[in-house]
Scaffold this active site. Structure first.
Site, PDB file in Angstrom:
ATOM      1  N   SER A   1       1.343  -1.290  -0.097  1.00 55.39           N
ATOM      2  CA  SER A   1       0.428   0.305   0.345  1.00 55.39           C
ATOM      3  C   SER A   1       0.733   1.489  -0.309  1.00 55.39           C
ATOM      4  O   SER A   1       2.430   0.964  -0.034  1.00 55.39           O
ATOM      5  CB  SER A   1      -0.882   0.096   1.040  1.00 55.39           C
ATOM      6  OG  SER A   1      -0.115   0.554   2.319  1.00 55.39           O
ATOM      7  N   ASP A   2      -0.061   2.708  -0.254  1.00 52.42           N
ATOM      8  CA  ASP A   2       1.528   3.398   0.173  1.00 52.42           C
ATOM      9  C   ASP A   2       0.979   3.443   1.337  1.00 52.42           C
ATOM     10  O   ASP A   2       0.537   2.734   2.485  1.00 52.42           O
ATOM     11  CB  ASP A   2       0.550   4.446  -1.118  1.00 52.42           C
ATOM     12  CG  ASP A   2       1.940   5.991  -1.164  1.00 52.42           C
ATOM     13  OD1 ASP A   2       2.434   5.751  -0.545  1.00 52.42           O
ATOM     14  OD2 ASP A   2       1.327   6.757  -1.899  1.00 52.42           O
ATOM     15  N   TRP A   3       1.931   4.770   1.820  1.00 50.45           N
ATOM     16  CA  TRP A   3       1.965   4.374   3.003  1.00 50.45           C
ATOM     17  C   TRP A   3       0.659   4.712   4.285  1.00 50.45           C
ATOM     18  O   TRP A   3       0.216   6.750   3.627  1.00 50.45           O
ATOM     19  CB  TRP A   3       2.760   6.313   3.568  1.00 50.45           C
ATOM     20  CG  TRP A   3       2.523   7.021   5.053  1.00 50.45           C
ATOM     21  CD1 TRP A   3       1.839   6.894   5.981  1.00 50.45           C
ATOM     22  CD2 TRP A   3       4.734   6.340   5.603  1.00 50.45           C
ATOM     23  NE1 TRP A   3       2.986   7.312   6.865  1.00 50.45           N
ATOM     24  CE2 TRP A   3       4.348   7.047   6.811  1.00 50.45           C
ATOM     25  CE3 TRP A   3       5.486   6.100   4.910  1.00 50.45           C
ATOM     26  CZ2 TRP A   3       4.889   6.983   7.673  1.00 50.45           C
ATOM     27  CZ3 TRP A   3       6.360   6.385   6.117  1.00 50.45           C
ATOM     28  CH2 TRP A   3       6.392   7.181   7.013  1.00 50.45           C
ATOM     29  N   GLY A   4      -0.060   4.593   4.421  1.00 49.20           N
ATOM     30  CA  GLY A   4      -0.864   5.012   5.215  1.00 49.20           C
ATOM     31  C   GLY A   4      -2.208   5.037   4.556  1.00 49.20           C
ATOM     32  O   GLY A   4      -3.370   5.113   5.354  1.00 49.20           O
ATOM     33  N   SER A   5      -2.332   3.909   3.140  1.00 52.67           N
ATOM     34  CA  SER A   5      -3.499   4.143   2.542  1.00 52.67           C
ATOM     35  C   SER A   5      -4.438   3.410   2.928  1.00 52.67           C
ATOM     36  O   SER A   5      -5.887   3.742   2.039  1.00 52.67           O
ATOM     37  CB  SER A   5      -2.939   3.914   0.847  1.00 52.67           C
ATOM     38  OG  SER A   5      -2.692   2.623   0.896  1.00 52.67           O
TER      39      SER A   5
END
Ligand code: BGC
Length: 708
Positions: free
Chosen positions: A246-250
């Site tokens: 995932s992207d950061w915290g997505s």
């Protein structure tokens, strides 16, 4: 493995010292690693640091090694030009080589995995991350995606000189509405397939090990929870066997999107959609076990994600030796390799775009007596490294040859070099103008270095105004008033708007942010030791109001023409519809003539390969390189086709006076597009073939017909 250990493999944390998003403070990181609850760390650099975490992982029950990921975007210790600049080289070998060097240094410093390349097509220079990709064109972008993946990953995973690559951000992140980072994307299915997905497909075909999904929603569904993108297209249709991070915290951000209620639903949506690893949101760690207990998630789904991640750890050889990327001697050598510096200089030279050169002001003569070198970026180091430079522990993070040093290195004591800062990058202070004008008056030539600060382009750095900031262009005005010849260097992470400079300065080099060897590369170009060859991979608008702007647009029912009646053309009443600098544009110190276009036949069938040849002659005084571009237009389509589309190019070197014949092959693939039913088809009919030095500077044309 227990369920908890499996979920641990899907969990990625940032190390404590550097981050691109809000860090979740977690003092229990070491304990969790020891308990097998963490599969990967990012932002952890250097053999000592990585080895110390790995040692803790080796105390876990299953002894599964950690994966260390890092944003190695344009070099590691040796910084290369930002990706958008590098794309200006259209030099796939050079781009591959820079990725190889970055991989070599990063892997020697304990890194297994880079979060690069960013293969997002970007047509909006307000978007700060335009600096991180290859520009606006799908064809060029796909070739660059492949070159980068091959450069980072080497022959195959497992060599300690290479790292896993990560194609990001899946998908359509570059099309954020209004160019505002993290914003929504609303896009037709056909546009997605035709323009935004091909570079990702090219990365898959090149064997990319991982994908990262994106922050945006696309047509109302967050990419992170998007089953269609990740399961159907990526892992289904394209057969991708790697894993998706995932992207950061997505995963957690899907709550803000309004697509899920809480972390529990976010984890359910993401794992179902095919997001394998959770970067920093902790939704998987906190919810997956309960989702399994509640029978909402089958263990098979988790097993699939775990298998994908473990497979990469196996392929990297980490199960044989978890410390195989942790050799201090190798680190020491890789970070001090003079060959890397040489390559960085070459790639930087190839990335500088000559936008204007009236009366052959450039190259400067090496016997010039007095040079006034003015501007806020002349001596800049950090400001000129570009966003996404890596802070390598134990290494001077300001390691870069400034422009001042580069010119000093070049001219030695043969010329007098005068300096004035003139002004800051931003702000309205003109107090330094007088000193700048004063030294300009004493000089034979003035070089003015202006542009953006390092953190005006990059992630979360969207701008609604993309002019050259502050009073920098006012300074230019005063310098031009001295009557001295002024060469302007523009340092930036995006196409800027600089009409005053473009219209009034006699010579302009767009130098972007060039990395460690910036100063030396710029000096090479200024003094003619390298003849500029770069061409723009993205359109430069005249004003923000023209954005989004790209060369491969449709013709419309009322195409652009010289006609004062605005009802007769799709246009603005207060602005031209033409760009300031077109896609594919870039000058050289020499000139090239195009002649003798030949095509094998005026008719081709879908099975044929149509041969095309053209002769290019260097008609100027300098040896040089030309990027010869081939565009096609499908004149009639069941779905209308763009006015032109780049379908091939060749970068060739010609000595002054030399001519070469080059050839291209047109096959059915180059004539195909997605029809109404999203089928990839070539429709019989007439095509126009254009060969040019840019998308606007078409030199030769021919027509042919595709017959059934
Ligand atoms: C960026 C990614 C990057 C990640 C890790 C995110 O904010 O969007 O491109 O890889 O941070 O640093």
């Amino acid at each position: 493995m227990t369920l908890e250990e499996k979920i641990g493999q899907l969990n990625q944390y940032s190390d404590d010292w550097s981050a691109t998003g809000p860090v979740t403070v977690d003092n229990a990181k070491a304990t969790q690693i020891k308990n097998g609850q963490v599969g990967s760390l990012l932002n952890c650099i250097g053999v000592e640091r990585t080895a110390s975490w790995q040692k803790i992982a080796m105390q876990s029950r299953m002894k599964i090694p950690l994966l260390f990921g890092q944003d190695v975007i344009h070099g590691f210790k040796t910084t290369f030009p930002i990706p958008l600049a590098e794309a200006c080289s259209w030099d796939l070998e050079a781009i591959k080589l820079s990725a190889q060097v970055a991989a070599n240094e990063a892997s020697a410093s304990g890194i297994h995995w880079t979060f690069a390349p960013m293969v997002d097509i970007a047509r909006d220079p307000r978007w700060g991350r335009v600096m991180e990709g290859a520009g606006e064109d799908t064809y060029l972008g796909s070739l660059i995606a492949k070159a980068k993946v091959e450069g980072f990953q080497g022959e195959k995973l497992g060599s300690t000189n290479s790292v896993m690559a990560c194609a990001k951000h899946f998908a359509a992140y570059g099309a954020a509405i209004g160019g505002r980072d993290y914003n929504s994307v609303d896009m037709s299915e056909r546009m997605l397939w035709e323009t935004y997905l091909p570079p990702f497909k090219a990365a898959v075909d090149a064997g990319v090990a991982t994908f990262m999904n994106s922050f945006n929603d696309i047509n109302g569904v967050p990419a992170t929870g998007n089953k269609y993108l990740q399961r159907e297209i990526l892992k289904g249709k394209w057969g991708f066997t790697g894993f998706v991070v995932s992207d950061w915290g997505s995963i957690g951000e899907m709550i803000n999107h309004g697509n899920v209620k809480d972390g529990y639903e976010a984890a359910l949506s993401a794992i179902t959609a095919g997001s394998d690893m959770d970067m920093e949101s902790r939704c998987y760690k906190n919810n997956l076990a309960k989702l399994v207990a509640d029978n909402k998630v089958q263990v098979a789904l988790i097993d699939d994600a775990v298998m994908r991640i473990l497979l990469k750890k196996f392929e990297l050889g980490l199960f044989d030796d978890p410390y195989r990327f942790c050799n201090p001697d190798r680190q020491q050598k890789a970070l001090n390799n003079p060959e890397h510096t040489k390559i960085a200089r070459e790639v930087a030279s190839k990335s500088i775009v000559l936008l204007k050169n009236e009366n052959h002001l450039l190259p400067l003569s090496k016997t010039t007596k007095t040079i006034a070198f003015i501007g806020p970026l002349v001596k800049a180091v950090k400001q000129n490294k570009g966003f996404w430079d890596v802070e390598v522990p134990g290494v001077d993070s300001n390691f870069i040859v400034s422009q001042w040093e580069g010119i000093e290195n070049k001219i030695g004591s043969t010329a007098k070099l005068l300096y004035a800062k003139g002004c800051e990058i931003e702000g309205s202070n003109r107090a330094g103008f007088a000193e700048a004008v004063n030294i300009a008056k004493q000089a034979d030539v003035v070089i003015l270095s202006i542009g953006e600060r390092r953190d005006l382009s990059g992630e979360a750095k969207s701008r609604s105004n993309i002019n050259i900031p502050g009073v920098q262009e006012d300074l230019l005005k005063e310098l031009l008033a001295t009557g001295k010849p002024v060469v302007v260097l523009i340092n930036a992470g995006r196409p800027l708007v600089f009409n005053y400079t473009a219209d009034n300065a006699p010579a302009i080099l767009y130098t972007w942010w060039l990395g460690s060897e910036a100063g030396n590369a710029i000096a090479n170009v200024l003094f003619g030791d390298y003849n500029p060859s770069a061409k723009l991979p993205i359109t430069f608008p005249r004003s923000v109001g023209q954005i989004p702007m790209y060369y491969n647009h449709f013709n419309t029912g009322r195409p652009a023409k010289n006609d004062d009646n605005h009802f007769n053309k799709s246009s603005y009443i207060d602005e031209s519809i033409f760009p300031k600098y077109a896609f594919g544009y870039g000058l050289s110190y020499t000139t090239f003539a195009y002649s003798d276009l030949k095509i094998g036949s005026t008719k081709m069938s879908k099975k044929d390969q149509l041969q095309v040849s053209v002769t290019i002659s260097n008609t100027g005084k300098y040896d040089g390189e030309e990027i010869v571009q081939l565009y096609l237009r499908d004149k009639v389509g069941s779905i209308i086709r763009p006015v032109k589309e780049l379908k091939d190019f060749k970068k060739i070197h010609l000595k002054a006076g030399e001519s070469k014949m080059i050839s291209f092959v047109i096959n059915v693939e180059k004539l195909s597009f997605y029809n109404q039913n999203l089928e990839w088809v070539a429709e019989p009919g007439e095509f126009e073939l254009m060969i040019g030095a840019s998308s606007e500077d078409i030199r030769l044309k021919a027509g042919f017909e595709l017959v059934d």
